[in-house]
Design a protein around this motif. Structure first.
Motif, PDB file in Angstrom:
ATOM      1  N   UNK A  55       0.972  -1.335   0.053  1.00 18.19           N
ATOM      2  CA  UNK A  55      -0.021  -0.080  -0.121  1.00 18.19           C
ATOM      3  C   UNK A  55       0.842   1.279   0.006  1.00 18.19           C
ATOM      4  N   UNK A  56       2.267   1.077  -0.256  1.00 20.34           N
ATOM      5  CA  UNK A  56       2.873   2.243  -0.593  1.00 20.34           C
ATOM      6  C   UNK A  56       3.132   3.069   0.644  1.00 20.34           C
ATOM      7  N   UNK A  57       3.251   2.541   1.893  1.00 24.43           N
ATOM      8  CA  UNK A  57       3.485   3.323   3.055  1.00 24.43           C
ATOM      9  C   UNK A  57       5.016   2.986   3.521  1.00 24.43           C
ATOM     10  N   UNK A  58       5.197   3.961   4.286  1.00 29.56           N
ATOM     11  CA  UNK A  58       6.720   3.934   4.942  1.00 29.56           C
ATOM     12  C   UNK A  58       6.975   3.186   6.263  1.00 29.56           C
ATOM     13  N   UNK A  59       7.912   2.401   6.294  1.00 27.51           N
ATOM     14  CA  UNK A  59       8.136   1.462   7.304  1.00 27.51           C
ATOM     15  C   UNK A  59       9.425   1.365   7.822  1.00 27.51           C
ATOM     16  N   UNK A  60       9.347   1.519   9.327  1.00 20.73           N
ATOM     17  CA  UNK A  60      10.476   1.321   9.949  1.00 20.73           C
ATOM     18  C   UNK A  60      10.513   0.086  11.083  1.00 20.73           C
ATOM     19  N   UNK A  61      11.453  -0.677  10.966  1.00 23.71           N
ATOM     20  CA  UNK A  61      11.478  -2.017  11.785  1.00 23.71           C
ATOM     21  C   UNK A  61      12.475  -1.758  13.044  1.00 23.71           C
ATOM     22  N   UNK A  62      11.894  -2.068  14.013  1.00 17.80           N
ATOM     23  CA  UNK A  62      12.804  -2.133  15.279  1.00 17.80           C
ATOM     24  C   UNK A  62      13.030  -3.427  15.817  1.00 17.80           C
TER      25      UNK A  62
END
Length: 248
Positions: free
Chosen positions: A32-39
Motif C-alpha cells: 500500500x506504498x507506506x513508509x515502514x521502519x522496523x526496530x
C-alpha cells in the motif's frame, strides 16, 4: 456508477520486532506504498528476516528501553505495531513504554488469551490487540462448518455473519442481473462491491454479473454457503472428483 478504489494517504509506521507476524504486516504496508521502519534488538534477525526489503529502514533497538524509544521519536509515527513473536514479557514492557510515552495508535500481537487479557489490563482495548492463532482457528472452523471452498478467504464479523470475497465462475449466472438471480441485498446478505477489470463499483438490482467479477459479500451464516456456491459454482464432491480421475 463506477467508483475508483481510494489511494491511501502515505503514512509512516513503526514495527517493533522482526517476527513472522511482523513480516506479514510489513508486506501489506509496502504493497500500500507506506513508509515502514522496523526496530529489533537483534541485528542478525533484522538482516535475515528483512534481507528482501531494501525500501524499509532497519534500526537496532531494545524496545523495553523507554529512553531508546523516545530518542527514536516513536511518538512521531502514525502507528506502532508490537509484533514480538514469543516473549510475553518483552511485549508487555514495550506496550507499557509506548503508553507512558503517549503513543496513541498502538496495535499489539497477543500470543494467546492470557496475553490478550494482560494487554487489556494495562491499557489496550480489543481493537488494538491481534491474536493470529485465534483468527486462523476461527477461519478454519468457519470453512469446515459452512462448507466454504478452501481457496476462499472467509472472515467472521460475529457468530451469525461472515464476509468473504468470491470470484464469479458459475456459467449459469453470467450475463444475468442480480435481480434475476435473487441476489438483491436484503437483511440476510449484502453484496458490498464488485471489482471488474481493475475498477470497483457499487452494484444495484440491475447489475449484470460477468465472468471473473470479484464480489465482496457479507452474509448470514445459514445462507453464505448457498450464495457462494451459486456465484462460483458448486464444487464437485469427493466421489465426483474420484470418478473423473478413474480411467474408462
Amino acid at each position: 456508477m463506477l467508483r475508483f478504489e481510494p489511494v491511501p494517504r502515505k503514512k509512516n509506521f513503526a514495527i517493533l520486532g522482526a517476527s513472522n507476524f511482523s513480516l506479514v504486516v510489513i508486506q501489506t504496508l509496502l504493497e500500500k506504498r507506506q513508509k515502514v521502519t522496523v526496530f529489533d534488538n537483534d541485528k542478525q534477525r533484522l538482516d535475515l528476516n528483512l534481507s528482501d526489503y531494501d525500501q524499509i529502514d532497519k534500526v537496532i533497538l531494545d524496545a523495553t528501553n523507554k529512553s531508546a524509544l523516545e530518542k527514536n521519536a516513536i511518538k512521531s509515527f502514525d502507528g506502532v505495531v508490537v509484533g514480538f513473536g514469543s516473549t510475553m514479557e518483552t511485549s508487555l514492557i514495550t506496550v507499557l513504554n509506548l503508553l507512558d510515552l503517549g503513543v496513541k495508535n498502538i496495535i499489539s500481537r497477543a500470543r494467546d488469551e492470557r496475553h490478550r487479557r494482560i494487554l487489556k489490563a494495562i491499557g489496550l482495548v480489543d481493537n488494538q490487540i491481534i491474536t493470529p492463532d485465534a483468527i486462523a482457528g476461527n477461519t478454519v472452523g468457519s470453512r469446515l462448518v459452512y462448507d466454504i471452498d478452501v481457496n476462499i478467504d472467509i472472515q467472521s464479523s460475529s457468530d451469525d455473519y461472515f464476509s468473504t470475497v468470491v470470484v464469479v465462475k458459475n456459467p449459469s449466472v453470467f450475463s444475468r442481473t442480480l435481480d434475476e438471480l435473487n441476489l438483491v441485498n436484503s437483511k440476510d446478505f449484502n453484496i458490498i462491491q464488485i471489482r471488474r477489470a481493475g475498477k470497483v463499483f457499487l452494484p444495484d438490482e440491475n447489475t449484470i454479473l460477468k465472468e471473473d467479477d470479484i464480489i465482496t459479500l457479507f452474509a448470514a451464516s445459514n445462507i453464505i454457503n448457498d450464495i457462494v456456491n451459486k456465484i462460483q459454482g458448486t464444487p464437485p464432491t469427493s466421489n465426483e472428483t474420484r470418478t473423473e480421475k478413474t480411467p474408462a
